[in-house]
Design a protein around this motif. Structure first.
Motif, PDB file in Angstrom:
ATOM      1  N   LEU A 155       0.815  -1.220   0.000  1.00  0.00           N
ATOM      2  CA  LEU A 155       0.000   0.000   0.000  1.00  0.00           C
ATOM      3  C   LEU A 155       0.849   1.271   0.000  1.00  0.00           C
ATOM      4  O   LEU A 155       0.325   2.349  -0.286  1.00  0.00           O
ATOM      5  N   LEU A 156       2.132   1.143   0.308  1.00  0.00           N
ATOM      6  CA  LEU A 156       2.959   2.351   0.402  1.00  0.00           C
ATOM      7  C   LEU A 156       2.918   3.193  -0.884  1.00  0.00           C
ATOM      8  O   LEU A 156       2.680   4.406  -0.818  1.00  0.00           O
ATOM      9  N   PRO A 157       3.094   2.578  -2.067  1.00  0.00           N
ATOM     10  CA  PRO A 157       3.053   3.412  -3.280  1.00  0.00           C
ATOM     11  C   PRO A 157       1.690   4.067  -3.497  1.00  0.00           C
ATOM     12  O   PRO A 157       1.608   5.189  -4.003  1.00  0.00           O
ATOM     13  N   LEU A 158       0.647   3.372  -3.081  1.00  0.00           N
ATOM     14  CA  LEU A 158      -0.703   3.921  -3.266  1.00  0.00           C
ATOM     15  C   LEU A 158      -0.963   5.076  -2.303  1.00  0.00           C
ATOM     16  O   LEU A 158      -1.570   6.086  -2.669  1.00  0.00           O
ATOM     17  N   TRP A 159      -0.498   4.921  -1.074  1.00  0.00           N
ATOM     18  CA  TRP A 159      -0.646   6.036  -0.135  1.00  0.00           C
ATOM     19  C   TRP A 159       0.122   7.261  -0.643  1.00  0.00           C
ATOM     20  O   TRP A 159      -0.374   8.387  -0.584  1.00  0.00           O
ATOM     21  N   ILE A 160       1.339   7.012  -1.111  1.00  0.00           N
ATOM     22  CA  ILE A 160       2.147   8.136  -1.603  1.00  0.00           C
ATOM     23  C   ILE A 160       1.419   8.802  -2.783  1.00  0.00           C
ATOM     24  O   ILE A 160       1.311  10.028  -2.842  1.00  0.00           O
ATOM     25  N   GLU A 161       0.883   7.991  -3.672  1.00  0.00           N
ATOM     26  CA  GLU A 161       0.111   8.531  -4.800  1.00  0.00           C
ATOM     27  C   GLU A 161      -1.105   9.326  -4.293  1.00  0.00           C
ATOM     28  O   GLU A 161      -1.514  10.315  -4.904  1.00  0.00           O
TER      29      GLU A 161
END
Lengths: 392, 214
Positions: A286-292
């Protein structure tokens, strides 16, 4: 630097005088154990708090209606707390807190937000949320109309004007948000299993829920931000376990991400540039999605779920982080504590954007002696790093 | 003749409850044996989903809707299967350990074991070591599956091992454990044979333990 200046600089990857002496929190039973083992009891804990109550510490912020552990804070001379604006962003008017079913050795009770929680009588463990006030679209429409009206009326404390005045000269960081999020709040409303199947059974309702929550929180935050300058916003999800996220990244993208983008865009437009997500478990996917979605920092990086802050830093050089120190190592003793701290803390302090704390509430298997050793060693590493930076 | 079995497998895999119930009915009307509908239609569907889960291509919502479709299909079949002697893989006693109220992981394991041919007796949450032992004796269980979410409650698991030993059940009943803080190393350390990371692996682990017992 005062605490506020240090927090803002640190979360923006700028130079700081030194890192924070902060923790995430403790279970009440842990603090009671420590009283028996030498922690001076000065302010104590209220008798009626069960051992399974989470006591929030400095980095988690002092949220609404939550207890802290003042004697631990004072004994270890921790830095001042991050403070959360005491704004109720959940159900208002609240539900009656009451027991629904009493089975003797366990019971089901209704929390103020309407969630139904199954628990042991003395609450020695975390409750499990088994359901809530929303089962279908009709319930959701009613809940929105009755409990989630986008108005500040009744959602701020009576001393709000005094708080506004106090915040203007504060030296501590101030955050928006309570234990709510785009997955976390629907879970309160429906219970986990019902929520997970609802993404398939009624996707339209889930899209509406995401969109409505974003608009609702924006409306409330807008009212507060007209009066107060805020440093950070907190979103609570707890949507992962040790096997990864409860829902797929694709499902997150479809049902959750739009709310994040809407909310964080509003926050940034209003000067709130630090946006933190609290999520236990293995959060890698989920880290890339949160950053996005506009998130700038994540915590507490549970090591038991496979999270390693050093690896995360290498993968995401500009993601703010808090936590990441294995509570199990602190329970084991000096050697394990040394290994854990030396493997992570110097590297993380050097790369910035990180506040070291234990990776969740400190559990009752951690002795006071071990916690003291851990905290003193960590403080020493923080001090040495600061001295090196000043010399360099 | 339509390929009822493939349609059933796909219905279960994709969690399409209506399709599964309708296809079971059609397959029965077309004269397919209920045992065949179960073993060559429904079971391959849940197994395919289990594999997708292990491969990281399916998540808990997919497991839940798939198990729900499987359950609807088997309920439709139940009247036809009741009179027949359908072989089961084994008998499992499952529960969350004493002091722990968390049951999502335990429920998922139960669903997957049932869907894969195990008879499962669910003791619920906050289950004492003695209750595990008592139930194991009562149902003559082959496997005891215990779940713990917290570092503080995982320490109860050795008590279950001890209770089964004291009840003289340890030779027959294998133990498998899982939950957030549980690791294979912990299982080895306390002398427990089985460990599963997730609900799909739990089926593989149960199958492995049943072979050990055979």
């Amino acid at each position: 630097m005062n605490t506020r200046e240090r927090f803002l600089a640190l979360m923006n990857f700028e130079e700081v005088d030194r890192n924070f002496i902060w923790e995430f929190g403790y279970w009440a039973g842990t603090v009671r154990r420590w009283y028996q083992e030498g922690l001076p009891r000065v302010k104590g804990l209220p008798e009626d708090i069960p051992d399974g109550t989470g006591l929030f510490a400095e980095c988690a912020g002092v949220p609404r209606n939550r207890e802290t552990a003042p004697d631990v804070h004072d004994y270890f001379q921790m830095d001042p707390y991050l403070v959360r604006v005491p704004l109720n962003i959940g159900a208002y008017p609240p539900f009656e807190v009451k027991v629904i079913e009493d089975h003797g050795d366990w019971y089901i009770w209704q929390e103020w937000d309407g969630s139904l929680r199954k628990e042991l009588p003395n609450r020695t463990t975390l409750p499990t949320i088994i359901g809530g006030p929303v089962k279908d679209r009709e319930d959701w429409e009613r809940y929105k109309a009755e409990r989630l009206r986008p108005s500040l009326e009744g959602r701020l404390p009576d001393n709000w004007p005094q708080l506004v005045a106090e915040y203007k000269t504060r030296d501590y960081p101030l955050g928006l948000g309570q234990l709510h999020g785009f997955f976390g709040t629907p879970r309160y409303l429906m219970g986990v299993e019902n929520l997970l199947t609802k993404y398939y059974d009624d996707p339209e309702m889930m899209r509406d829920m995401n969109n409505y929550l974003a608009d609702f929180w924006i409306a409330l935050f807008d009212g507060v931000l007209k009066e107060v300058e805020v440093d950070a916003a907190f979103i609570w999800e707890d949507m992962c376990y040790k096997g990864g996220p409860l829902i797929s990244p694709e499902m997150f993208r479809e049902f959750i991400l739009p709310g994040y983008k809407k909310l964080t865009s509003f926050l940034r437009d209003h000067g709130v540039n630090i946006i933190l997500v609290d999520c236990d478990g293995d959060v890698w996917k989920l880290l890339p999605l949160w950053i996005e979605g506009g998130v700038t920092a994540v915590y507490p990086f549970e090591v038991a779920a496979g999270m390693d802050v050093v690896e995360v830093r290498q993968a995401f050089p500009k993601l703010g982080m808090m936590g990441g120190i294995d509570k199990r190592a602190v329970a084991q003793g000096k050697e394990a504590i040394d290994r854990e701290l030396e493997a992570k803390v110097p590297f993380m302090l050097e790369h910035g954007g990180y506040i070291p704390t234990i990776d969740h509430m400190v559990s009752q298997d951690v002795s006071f002696a071990n916690f003291k050793y851990y905290r003193e060693k960590l403080n020493q590493l923080i001090k040495e790093h600061a001295q090196r930076r000043h010399r360099g | 003749m339509p390929d009822y079995l493939a349609r059933l497998a796909e219905g279960v895999r994709s969690g399409n409850q209506e399709l599964v119930v309708q296809t079971v009915e059609e397959a029965l009307n077309a004269g397919l044996a209920p045992e065949e509908i179960l073993s060559r239609g429904l079971v391959p569907g849940i197994q395919a989903l289990g594999q997708l889960f292990k491969d990281g291509q399916a998540y808990l919502p997919e497991i839940l809707i798939s198990a729900r479709a499987m359950k609807s299909g088997t309920e439709k079949l139940r009247p036809y299967l009741a009179s027949k002697d359908i072989p089961k893989k084994g008998t499992v006693v499952i529960g969350t350990v004493e002091g722990d109220m968390h049951d999502i992981g335990k429920n998922l394991v139960k669903m997957m074991l049932e869907s894969n041919g195990y008879e499962v007796h669910d003791l619920g949450v906050d289950v004492t070591a003695d209750s595990f032992a008592r139930a194991t004796r009562e149902v003559n269980a082959d496997l005891v599956a215990a779940s713990a979410l917290l570092t503080t409650t995982m320490t109860i698991i050795p008590d279950i091992v001890k209770a089964l030993e004291e009840a003289g059940l340890r030779k027959k009943a294998k133990i498998m454990i899982g939950g957030a803080p549980i690791t294979r190393e912990f299982a080895d350390e306390i002398g427990v044979e089985g460990y599963a990371d997730d609900c799909a692996s739990a089926v593989d682990e149960a199958d492995r333990l049943m072979k050990l017992a055979a």
